[in-house]
Design a protein around this motif. Structure first.
Motif, PDB file in Angstrom:
ATOM      1  N   THR A 188       0.786  -1.277   0.030  1.00 19.09           N
ATOM      2  CA  THR A 188       0.080  -0.006  -0.019  1.00 19.09           C
ATOM      3  C   THR A 188       0.758   1.287   0.093  1.00 19.09           C
ATOM      4  O   THR A 188       0.331   2.355  -0.136  1.00 19.09           O
ATOM      5  CB  THR A 188      -0.800  -0.084   1.222  1.00 19.09           C
ATOM      6  N   SER A 189       2.318   0.978   0.052  1.00 21.23           N
ATOM      7  CA  SER A 189       2.940   2.229   0.546  1.00 21.23           C
ATOM      8  C   SER A 189       3.851   2.825  -0.797  1.00 21.23           C
ATOM      9  O   SER A 189       4.242   1.957  -1.469  1.00 21.23           O
ATOM     10  CB  SER A 189       4.005   1.834   1.661  1.00 21.23           C
ATOM     11  N   ASP A 190       4.285   3.902  -0.476  1.00 20.03           N
ATOM     12  CA  ASP A 190       4.921   4.720  -1.565  1.00 20.03           C
ATOM     13  C   ASP A 190       6.462   4.414  -0.844  1.00 20.03           C
ATOM     14  O   ASP A 190       6.792   4.918   0.304  1.00 20.03           O
ATOM     15  CB  ASP A 190       4.908   5.858  -1.674  1.00 20.03           C
ATOM     16  N   LEU A 239       2.925   3.740   8.151  1.00 17.62           N
ATOM     17  CA  LEU A 239       1.385   3.737   8.080  1.00 17.62           C
ATOM     18  C   LEU A 239       1.364   2.172   7.636  1.00 17.62           C
ATOM     19  O   LEU A 239       0.281   1.455   8.257  1.00 17.62           O
ATOM     20  CB  LEU A 239       0.910   4.809   7.429  1.00 17.62           C
ATOM     21  N   GLY A 240       2.005   2.066   6.501  1.00 16.26           N
ATOM     22  CA  GLY A 240       1.530   0.428   6.051  1.00 16.26           C
ATOM     23  C   GLY A 240       2.104  -0.580   6.935  1.00 16.26           C
ATOM     24  O   GLY A 240       1.268  -1.509   6.868  1.00 16.26           O
ATOM     25  N   THR A 267     -10.618   2.284  -1.519  1.00 17.40           N
ATOM     26  CA  THR A 267      -9.256   2.160  -1.435  1.00 17.40           C
ATOM     27  C   THR A 267      -8.764   1.343  -0.059  1.00 17.40           C
ATOM     28  O   THR A 267      -9.478   1.302   0.767  1.00 17.40           O
ATOM     29  CB  THR A 267      -8.543   3.420  -1.491  1.00 17.40           C
ATOM     30  N   MET A 268      -7.357   1.060  -0.062  1.00 17.99           N
ATOM     31  CA  MET A 268      -6.781   0.692   1.043  1.00 17.99           C
ATOM     32  C   MET A 268      -5.525   1.719   1.562  1.00 17.99           C
ATOM     33  O   MET A 268      -4.578   1.346   2.324  1.00 17.99           O
ATOM     34  CB  MET A 268      -6.227  -0.563   0.858  1.00 17.99           C
ATOM     35  N   GLU A 269      -5.429   2.910   0.744  1.00 23.42           N
ATOM     36  CA  GLU A 269      -4.550   3.918   1.266  1.00 23.42           C
ATOM     37  C   GLU A 269      -4.483   4.254   2.595  1.00 23.42           C
ATOM     38  O   GLU A 269      -5.408   4.547   3.224  1.00 23.42           O
ATOM     39  CB  GLU A 269      -4.715   5.190   0.195  1.00 23.42           C
ATOM     40  N   PRO A 270      -2.951   4.136   3.192  1.00 25.71           N
ATOM     41  CA  PRO A 270      -2.995   4.530   4.520  1.00 25.71           C
ATOM     42  C   PRO A 270      -2.945   6.037   5.006  1.00 25.71           C
ATOM     43  O   PRO A 270      -3.210   6.360   6.212  1.00 25.71           O
ATOM     44  CB  PRO A 270      -1.968   3.811   4.838  1.00 25.71           C
ATOM     45  N   ARG A 271      -2.409   6.876   4.043  1.00 21.97           N
ATOM     46  CA  ARG A 271      -2.111   8.150   4.430  1.00 21.97           C
ATOM     47  C   ARG A 271      -3.335   9.203   4.502  1.00 21.97           C
ATOM     48  O   ARG A 271      -4.011   9.351   3.421  1.00 21.97           O
ATOM     49  CB  ARG A 271      -1.228   8.946   3.546  1.00 21.97           C
ATOM     50  N   PRO A 272      -3.652   9.722   5.644  1.00 20.38           N
ATOM     51  CA  PRO A 272      -4.585  10.656   5.624  1.00 20.38           C
ATOM     52  C   PRO A 272      -4.681  11.763   4.770  1.00 20.38           C
ATOM     53  O   PRO A 272      -5.869  11.960   4.197  1.00 20.38           O
ATOM     54  CB  PRO A 272      -4.596  11.185   7.210  1.00 20.38           C
ATOM     55  N   ASP A 320      -3.225   6.005  15.145  1.00 22.20           N
ATOM     56  CA  ASP A 320      -2.880   5.938  16.503  1.00 22.20           C
ATOM     57  C   ASP A 320      -1.508   5.539  16.802  1.00 22.20           C
ATOM     58  O   ASP A 320      -0.810   6.385  17.378  1.00 22.20           O
ATOM     59  CB  ASP A 320      -3.861   5.327  17.206  1.00 22.20           C
ATOM     60  N   GLU A 321      -1.010   4.625  16.170  1.00 19.86           N
ATOM     61  CA  GLU A 321       0.222   4.162  16.515  1.00 19.86           C
ATOM     62  C   GLU A 321       1.343   4.967  16.150  1.00 19.86           C
ATOM     63  O   GLU A 321       2.359   5.249  16.499  1.00 19.86           O
ATOM     64  CB  GLU A 321       0.476   2.707  15.943  1.00 19.86           C
ATOM     65  N   VAL A 322       1.286   5.565  14.838  1.00 21.99           N
ATOM     66  CA  VAL A 322       2.447   6.438  14.090  1.00 21.99           C
ATOM     67  C   VAL A 322       2.118   7.743  14.660  1.00 21.99           C
ATOM     68  O   VAL A 322       3.423   8.518  14.832  1.00 21.99           O
ATOM     69  CB  VAL A 322       2.137   6.458  12.519  1.00 21.99           C
TER      70      VAL A 322
END
Length: 292
Positions: free
Chosen positions: A20-22, A31-32, A218-223, A252-254
């Motif tokens: 999911t990540s760049d 985040l991924g 989507t499954m994108e993690p970046r707000p 929350d974790e990141v």
């Protein structure tokens, strides 16, 4: 309830980063990892980008199964061209217009002129008159073909809009009515986000009838990337995330323990997206489709 198949699409690329990540963006990678950990995806799970047909097939199959679609006159399918639906049946009609006469016309005209020449062989004045009429028709046909060619060249090629997943209501003998159109983006880049918004704008502008519900999945993690789609342009109704609880846990974790203004702004911005229902859980898509 998140998408039951979300975990199946998750994995790590050859370079060890989440699919999911760049990989060039540290926050995207962090985040991924956090989101996949929340999902319980082992770190050795192989995975590639799922932005194409496999993703669309998963979504379409899941919606069809959970809706009992066939029993209710609802069609769910991956990769649907909009001109196969009632309110967009006119889209792409110019593609069916040819500048030159059709092969069927050319064949019929050749048979007609051949038969006419056999039947009118004398006197010379009748033959001359026939040949003049044939020449006049062929000249007029060529002029009309040239005019159509000029008009088509001026208009240019018309692109046919396609959607990754479509949900439609059957209504024989008319074409099915498009109820939901989905643009699927496993992850987002700026150009991918603009593509979704462009599709939504075209759906609105081209329709002849009621606008279907149009959303991104989507499954994108970046707000901040989700905000590009769900921030309020109006071209996209909302963004459905395949696993919103896992995304919330990752954020929350990141960012949860950071006190810098940038992190706080990211967290607050994401909460606004959720509270304003700009970003929704995948199960809300299923619930909406169930009302059809």
């Amino acid at each position: 309830m998140p998408a039951s198949f979300a975990k199946e699409l998750c994995g790590y690329r050859d370079h060890g980063k989440p699919n999911t990540s760049d990989r060039t963006k540290a926050d995207s990678v962090a985040l991924g990892f956090a989101m996949f950990d929340a999902l319980g995806v082992p770190r050795d799970t192989p995975g590639q980008d799922e932005t194409g047909l496999p993703f669309a097939q998963k979504v379409a199959a899941d919606l069809a199964a959970r809706l009992s679609a066939a029993e209710r006159g609802i069609e769910v399918a991956p990769e649907g061209a909009v001109n196969t639906f009632q309110q967009y049946r006119h889209v792409g009609a110019l593609a069916d217009i040819a500048a030159d006469p059709s092969p069927a016309f050319t064949k019929a005209w050749r048979r007609l002129t051949t038969e006419a020449r056999k039947r009118i062989a004398a006197p010379p004045s009748a033959v001359d008159r026939l040949e003049q009429l044939i020449a006049d028709v062929e000249s007029a046909t060529a002029s009309e073909a040239q005019l159509r060619r000029r008009v088509l060249d001026e208009i240019g090629a018309e692109s046919l809009l396609k959607l990754d997943v479509v949900v439609a209501r059957t209504q024989p003998p008319r074409l099915a009515e498009l109820e939901i159109g989905l643009s699927l983006k496993w992850s987002l880049r700026t150009d991918r986000a603009q593509d979704c918004r462009s599709q939504g704008a075209k759906l609105s502008a081209l329709r002849r009838g009621r606008m279907p519900h149009f959303a991104a999945v989507t499954m994108e993690p970046r707000p901040y990337m989700l905000n590009l789609l769900g921030g309020g342009s109006g071209d996209v109704d909302c963004v459905y995330h395949l696993h919103l609880p896992a995304l919330q846990a990752a954020i929350d974790e990141v960012y949860g323990n950071r006190t810098d203004k940038t992190s706080q702004r990211i967290v607050a911005g994401f909460q606004r997206l959720v509270e304003q229902r700009r970003v929704r859980d995948y199960d809300e898509l299923v619930a909406y489709a169930a009302t059809l």
